[in-house]
Design a protein around this motif. Structure first.
Motif, PDB file in Angstrom:
ATOM      1  N   THR A  53       0.859  -1.186   0.000  1.00  0.00           N
ATOM      2  CA  THR A  53       0.000   0.000   0.000  1.00  0.00           C
ATOM      3  C   THR A  53       0.896   1.237   0.000  1.00  0.00           C
ATOM      4  N   ALA A  54       0.314   2.356  -0.359  1.00  0.00           N
ATOM      5  CA  ALA A  54       1.086   3.601  -0.376  1.00  0.00           C
ATOM      6  C   ALA A  54       1.613   3.946   1.015  1.00  0.00           C
ATOM      7  N   SER A  55       0.791   3.708   2.048  1.00  0.00           N
ATOM      8  CA  SER A  55       1.229   4.006   3.421  1.00  0.00           C
ATOM      9  C   SER A  55       2.404   3.110   3.807  1.00  0.00           C
ATOM     10  N   ASP A  56       2.382   1.825   3.360  1.00  0.00           N
ATOM     11  CA  ASP A  56       3.512   0.936   3.632  1.00  0.00           C
ATOM     12  C   ASP A  56       4.790   1.494   3.008  1.00  0.00           C
ATOM     13  N   LEU A  57       4.674   1.975   1.789  1.00  0.00           N
ATOM     14  CA  LEU A  57       5.847   2.498   1.103  1.00  0.00           C
ATOM     15  C   LEU A  57       6.411   3.733   1.805  1.00  0.00           C
ATOM     16  N   VAL A  58       5.525   4.618   2.208  1.00  0.00           N
ATOM     17  CA  VAL A  58       5.974   5.824   2.907  1.00  0.00           C
ATOM     18  C   VAL A  58       6.667   5.449   4.213  1.00  0.00           C
ATOM     19  N   SER A  59       6.069   4.505   4.944  1.00  0.00           N
ATOM     20  CA  SER A  59       6.657   4.056   6.210  1.00  0.00           C
ATOM     21  C   SER A  59       8.020   3.424   5.989  1.00  0.00           C
ATOM     22  N   ASN A  60       8.134   2.573   4.949  1.00  0.00           N
ATOM     23  CA  ASN A  60       9.412   1.922   4.660  1.00  0.00           C
ATOM     24  C   ASN A  60      10.485   2.934   4.285  1.00  0.00           C
ATOM     25  N   LEU A  61      10.099   3.947   3.522  1.00  0.00           N
ATOM     26  CA  LEU A  61      11.068   4.967   3.139  1.00  0.00           C
ATOM     27  C   LEU A  61      11.616   5.698   4.356  1.00  0.00           C
ATOM     28  N   ARG A  62      10.751   5.939   5.316  1.00  0.00           N
ATOM     29  CA  ARG A  62      11.164   6.694   6.498  1.00  0.00           C
ATOM     30  C   ARG A  62      12.067   5.891   7.427  1.00  0.00           C
ATOM     31  N   THR A  63      11.792   4.598   7.584  1.00  0.00           N
ATOM     32  CA  THR A  63      12.493   3.800   8.589  1.00  0.00           C
ATOM     33  C   THR A  63      13.641   2.965   8.041  1.00  0.00           C
ATOM     34  N   GLN A  64      13.573   2.569   6.770  1.00  0.00           N
ATOM     35  CA  GLN A  64      14.558   1.621   6.246  1.00  0.00           C
ATOM     36  C   GLN A  64      15.498   2.218   5.196  1.00  0.00           C
ATOM     37  N   TYR A  65      15.445   3.537   4.988  1.00  0.00           N
ATOM     38  CA  TYR A  65      16.287   4.092   3.930  1.00  0.00           C
ATOM     39  C   TYR A  65      17.787   3.873   4.162  1.00  0.00           C
ATOM     40  N   PRO A  66      18.296   3.813   5.418  1.00  0.00           N
ATOM     41  CA  PRO A  66      19.732   3.498   5.557  1.00  0.00           C
ATOM     42  C   PRO A  66      20.087   2.130   4.980  1.00  0.00           C
ATOM     43  N   ALA A  67      19.194   1.145   5.159  1.00  0.00           N
ATOM     44  CA  ALA A  67      19.447  -0.177   4.591  1.00  0.00           C
ATOM     45  C   ALA A  67      19.468  -0.104   3.070  1.00  0.00           C
ATOM     46  N   VAL A 118      12.141  -7.086   7.086  1.00  0.00           N
ATOM     47  CA  VAL A 118      13.379  -6.425   6.677  1.00  0.00           C
ATOM     48  C   VAL A 118      13.669  -6.727   5.209  1.00  0.00           C
ATOM     49  N   ILE A 119      13.516  -7.989   4.819  1.00  0.00           N
ATOM     50  CA  ILE A 119      13.744  -8.391   3.434  1.00  0.00           C
ATOM     51  C   ILE A 119      12.801  -7.639   2.502  1.00  0.00           C
ATOM     52  N   LEU A 120      11.520  -7.602   2.864  1.00  0.00           N
ATOM     53  CA  LEU A 120      10.538  -6.930   2.020  1.00  0.00           C
ATOM     54  C   LEU A 120      10.809  -5.430   1.929  1.00  0.00           C
ATOM     55  N   SER A 121      11.269  -4.830   3.032  1.00  0.00           N
ATOM     56  CA  SER A 121      11.578  -3.400   3.009  1.00  0.00           C
ATOM     57  C   SER A 121      12.693  -3.097   2.023  1.00  0.00           C
ATOM     58  N   LYS A 133      20.554 -15.690  13.869  1.00  0.00           N
ATOM     59  CA  LYS A 133      20.087 -16.655  12.865  1.00  0.00           C
ATOM     60  C   LYS A 133      19.251 -15.953  11.797  1.00  0.00           C
ATOM     61  N   GLY A 134      18.371 -15.057  12.232  1.00  0.00           N
ATOM     62  CA  GLY A 134      17.534 -14.326  11.299  1.00  0.00           C
ATOM     63  C   GLY A 134      18.342 -13.423  10.392  1.00  0.00           C
ATOM     64  N   ARG A 135      19.441 -12.864  10.917  1.00  0.00           N
ATOM     65  CA  ARG A 135      20.292 -11.999  10.087  1.00  0.00           C
ATOM     66  C   ARG A 135      20.888 -12.794   8.925  1.00  0.00           C
ATOM     67  N   TRP A 136      21.396 -13.992   9.227  1.00  0.00           N
ATOM     68  CA  TRP A 136      21.961 -14.816   8.170  1.00  0.00           C
ATOM     69  C   TRP A 136      20.894 -15.242   7.171  1.00  0.00           C
ATOM     70  N   THR A 186      24.560  -7.228   3.246  1.00  0.00           N
ATOM     71  CA  THR A 186      23.468  -6.252   3.289  1.00  0.00           C
ATOM     72  C   THR A 186      22.332  -6.732   4.174  1.00  0.00           C
ATOM     73  N   GLY A 187      21.864  -7.958   3.924  1.00  0.00           N
ATOM     74  CA  GLY A 187      20.759  -8.494   4.713  1.00  0.00           C
ATOM     75  C   GLY A 187      21.118  -8.640   6.175  1.00  0.00           C
ATOM     76  N   TYR A 188      22.344  -9.077   6.447  1.00  0.00           N
ATOM     77  CA  TYR A 188      22.787  -9.245   7.841  1.00  0.00           C
ATOM     78  C   TYR A 188      22.766  -7.900   8.565  1.00  0.00           C
ATOM     79  N   TRP A 189      23.329  -6.864   7.909  1.00  0.00           N
ATOM     80  CA  TRP A 189      23.398  -5.542   8.543  1.00  0.00           C
ATOM     81  C   TRP A 189      22.003  -4.971   8.771  1.00  0.00           C
ATOM     82  N   ALA A 190      21.137  -5.085   7.768  1.00  0.00           N
ATOM     83  CA  ALA A 190      19.798  -4.526   7.895  1.00  0.00           C
ATOM     84  C   ALA A 190      18.996  -5.240   8.970  1.00  0.00           C
TER      85      ALA A 190
END
Length: 421
Positions: free
Chosen positions: A78-92, A150-153, A321-324, A308-312
């Motif tokens: 959804t558009a709200s999901d995208l806006v939220s992801n941009l705000r919180t996950q942009y460093p990743a 995290v993966i989806l973001s 385990k989840g990071r790997w 990348t995935g591990y750091w994010a």
């Protein structure tokens, strides 16, 4: 009459062959994309049995395949999901772009292909395959895992980045000047921003307009709207794929769910045709000379995607385990890499770029499901051989590591990792 009969025979054989290859891939438990690419190589330039009458129709089907792939991806968010992801996950997203685009750019420069090819190859190595990864997550039963958001973001940020990247690449490949390229990018950003704004503020009204209880009418309206917007976007020098993605974002609720169910078979059909089409335009004899660079690039970018995935995931407080698992899941490349390479091949950039991209995607689309399954257990075993356990993550997400060592009560065991592959 004769040419019509030949077309039906050729195209029917293609579809039947793709169906059989899909069955084989399902039996072997891996993505059918490499088999589709191999089928295109077999029936394309320099292949076993080059096609004739149906090639033009396959080209049109391939364009529709790209549009439907991106539409279906947009329906997932959804558009709200995208806006939220941009705000919180942009460093990743920044880390992802830096670690995974640079190897491609450096490889193109080392091979002497020039700066434009470097930009193209950077995009090919940067973007993970949303389609393959979504299938892998479902197959491994990890949709509800703590690392999956995290993966989806990261995937969403990559897809949004395409709204900027693709117009830039299109302008570079067309040989337009700086001023024309800037106008193209400004138009692309303006269109993307406008559609996102409409999706956020008027998404319900758009969905209500499209909505219908009759599946036939819903299918026709959604498909017609998508193709119309994609065509207008391409006319404005914006990628048709990005236009389709934004249409998917604008639809929500029951409309998105209904459209997803109706369009899934069409997407699978035309997406398969798209991968075949890319293979059709690659001479198999051109792949061996670029196999070593493709393999080296695959090894390097496998490691950078895992990092990348591990750091994010670590930044999000996910357990070790989840990071790997997050890093291993992001390895697969697929549809977007082929889309970018297809643009370059059509524009007549270095003749080795297409074969290199094909070999690279073939390697990683096979390797990706394997790294998704085995990166975490291999990392755990290597850590054990090194005489130390992986460091647990801080916070509540650490319990799935702690519980394995008996340091937490059974009630605290992570439900997302128990009994999972």
């Amino acid at each position: 009459m004769h040419s019509s009969a030949v077309f039906l025979i050729e195209f029917g054989a293609i579809i039947l062959g793709l169906g059989l290859l899909g069955r084989l891939a399902a039996r072997l438990s891996f993505s059918p994309i490499p088999l589709y690419l191999l089928a295109g190589l077999a029936f394309g330039e320099g292949g076993l049995l080059p096609l004739g009458a149906s090639e033009e129709f396959v080209a049109i089907g391939a364009e529709i395949g790209v549009v439907l792939l991106l539409l279906m991806l947009g329906l997932e968010y959804t558009a709200s999901d995208l806006v939220s992801n941009l705000r919180t996950q942009y460093p990743a997203g920044i880390v992802d772009a830096t670690l995974n685009a640079l190897p491609g750019a450096v490889m193109a420069l080392l091979l002497g292909w020039g700066p434009i090819a470097a930009v193209v190859l950077a995009g090919i190595t940067w973007i993970s395959s949303s389609g393959v990864i979504a299938k892998v997550l479902g197959d491994l039963g990890r949709i509800g895992n703590r690392e999956t958001p995290v993966i989806l973001s990261i995937l969403v940020l990559e897809d949004l980045s395409m709204a900027v990247y693709l117009p830039v690449v299109t302008a570079l490949l067309a040989g337009t000047g700086l001023a024309a390229g800037s106008v193209t990018l400004a138009v692309a950003l303006g269109v993307a921003g406008l559609v996102l704004l409409l999706a956020v503020r008027f998404g319900r009204h758009i969905s209500r307009f499209v909505s219908s209880d009759d599946p036939e009418k819903l299918l026709l309206v959604v498909l017609g709207l998508t193709l119309l917007v994609a065509g207008v976007a391409q006319q404005l020098q914006v990628s048709a794929a990005v236009g389709a993605f934004l249409v998917g974002i604008a639809l929500s609720g029951e409309v998105a769910e209904g459209a997803h169910n109706l369009l899934a078979p069409l997407r699978d059909l035309f997406a398969a045709v798209f991968f075949v089409f890319f293979g059709l335009h690659t001479d198999p004899a051109s792949i061996p000379p670029v196999l070593l660079p493709a393999l080296a690039l695959a090894v390097v970018t496998t490691l950078t995607k895992i990092a990348t995935g591990y750091w994010a995931a670590r930044r999000a407080g996910v357990s070790t385990k989840g990071r790997w698992r997050a890093g291993g899941t992001l390895v697969a490349r697929g549809e977007f890499s082929i889309v970018i390479a297809g643009l370059a091949v059509t524009a007549g950039i270095d003749s080795d770029l297409g074969p290199l991209a094909t070999a690279y995607v073939l390697i990683l689309v096979v390797l990706g499901p394997l790294t998704a399954r085995y990166t975490e257990p291999v990392a755990r075993r290597l850590a054990g051989l090194g005489g130390r356990r992986p460091e647990p993550a801080a916070g509540p997400a650490a319990d799935d590591d702690a519980s394995l060592a008996g340091e937490a009560e059974p009630a605290l065991r992570d439900p997302d990792t128990v009994g999972r592959s």
